[in-house]
Design an enzyme around this catalytic site. Structure first.
Site, short mmCIF file in Angstrom:
data_model
loop_
_atom_site.label_atom_id
_atom_site.label_comp_id
_atom_site.label_asym_id
_atom_site.label_seq_id
_atom_site.Cartn_x
_atom_site.Cartn_y
_atom_site.Cartn_z
N THR A 176 -10.84 -15.45 0.40
CA THR A 176 -12.24 -15.78 0.16
C THR A 176 -12.62 -15.57 -1.30
O THR A 176 -13.40 -16.32 -1.87
CB THR A 176 -13.15 -14.91 1.05
N CYS A 190 -7.38 -2.30 3.53
CA CYS A 190 -8.06 -1.19 4.21
C CYS A 190 -7.39 -0.87 5.53
O CYS A 190 -7.34 0.28 5.96
CB CYS A 190 -9.49 -1.57 4.52
#
Ligand SMILES: [Zn+2]
Length: 347
Positions: free
Chosen positions: A132, A186
């Site tokens: 993105t 993450c």
């Protein structure tokens, strides 16, 4: 009264009444309402931006709650879409802001349409997702819209503002995206909630500065790099950071915007989605080693052979990863869900 709500902000010489008015007229397009997106949205809504468009493809899960500050237990139990849950919370914080949530997966195929329907003053990357990020960079160059990049993994973070034709773009600094599995995410190495909040707070500050400052030429071009745990903060001057051969902002070769999502995601049979990630630049065995290292701590079963890595990601979802960068996601026929799983686990 509007004035009462923003009294402490208008007092700031950097904002004043004129800056507050500019905030009230601004529209922010926020792509991704995760750890970064939650804090960015919360700060901008409380600061009084006129309109904020929240885009996210995911639902709230319990593992989000330690850092995604707009969500609670009941959102996770109800599997609420993140943008919807966030909008509910934000409307209570400031009903004066126009908040538009959208539950979609942003791709090269729909991002131009999103941009033209929103006409944002600034775009923000709240996804912490490589794909993105490069898409937003291309879109920013094509449309001339500034955007704010942010990344937080482990205890480290980065923030950079891109103003087309004025500052370096993302590809001036990071010309090619990392291969799948090359960078920690993450979901593989974790993230400290105070660090993602710190990064998002700096992103929100950049957005406010962009909106309030009328003259972009005064905007210093910098990359902020920080290690929250070891208390290291660096501001790297990017005044001369534009690459003379940048494929994106100099040569206008917008590879990510012009790469149809149909090539990236293909339904290939019932309950299996194929995702084509950028081809790895390393040998198959090195690539598999990287993939195994990323997946090992977060999947329940893992098997590596000469030609693929297989993993059981959840009781219902299995992954097959191939040396050419293809990932088969078994157990779903929803491309958005499959893309989300692969982005989370392999970056
Ligand atoms: Zn560039």
């Amino acid at each position: 009264m509007v004035t009462d709500r923003y009294a402490r902000q208008i007092l700031l010489p950097q904002i004043q009444r004129s800056g507050q008015d500019r905030l009230g007229m601004a529209t922010v397009l926020l792509v991704g309402v995760g750890a970064l997106g939650c804090t960015v949205a919360d700060l901008l809504v409380r600061a009084g931006v006129g309109t904020i468009v929240l885009i996210d493809r995911d639902i709230v899960e319990k593992t989000n709650l330690h850092r995604q500050s707009l969500f609670d237990e009941s959102d996770a139990e109800q599997h609420l879409p993140k943008s919807i849950a966030a909008a509910r919370r934000l409307r209570k914080a400031n009903p004066q802001v126009r908040i538009t949530p959208q539950v979609i997966d942003v791709t090269a195929d729909n991002i131009r349409h999103i941009l033209s329907s929103v006409s944002p003053t600034v775009m923000v990357d709240g996804t912490d997702n490589v794909e993105t990020r490069y898409l937003l960079n291309d879109l920013s160059i094509e449309s001339g819209t500034p955007w704010v990049y942010g990344a937080a993994t482990g205890v480290e973070g980065r923030v950079m503002t891109v103003i087309p034709n004025h500052t370096p773009c993302l590809r001036c600094i990071f010309p090619t995206p990392p291969a799948p599995g090359e960078l920690p995410t993450c979901d593989t190495v974790g993230v400290l909630n105070s660090v993602s909040t710190l990064v998002a707070s700096l992103q929100a500050t950049e957005v406010i500065r962009l909106i309030v400052q009328e003259d972009f030429s005064k905007f210093r071009s910098e990359l902020i790099s920080l290690d929250g745990w070891n208390r290291r903060f660096r501001t790297i001057d990017l005044t001369n950071g534009r690459r003379s051969d940048c494929p994106a902002c100099v040569n206008h070769k917008l590879d990510f915007l012009n790469h149809s999502a149909a090539n990236a995601v293909t339904l290939c049979g019932r309950n299996t989605v194929q995702i084509r990630l950028p081809a790895p630049s390393v040998t198959a065995s090195d690539f598999f080693m990287q993939v195994v290292r990323r997946l090992e701590p977060v999947v329940t079963e893992l098997d590596e052979s000469d030609y693929r890595v297989w993993a059981k990601a959840t009781p219902d979802i299995e992954l097959s990863i191939f040396a050419d960068g293809r990932v088969l996601v078994h157990g779903t026929s929803d491309p958005s869900q499959a893309r989300s799983i692969v982005a989370r686990l392999l970056g």
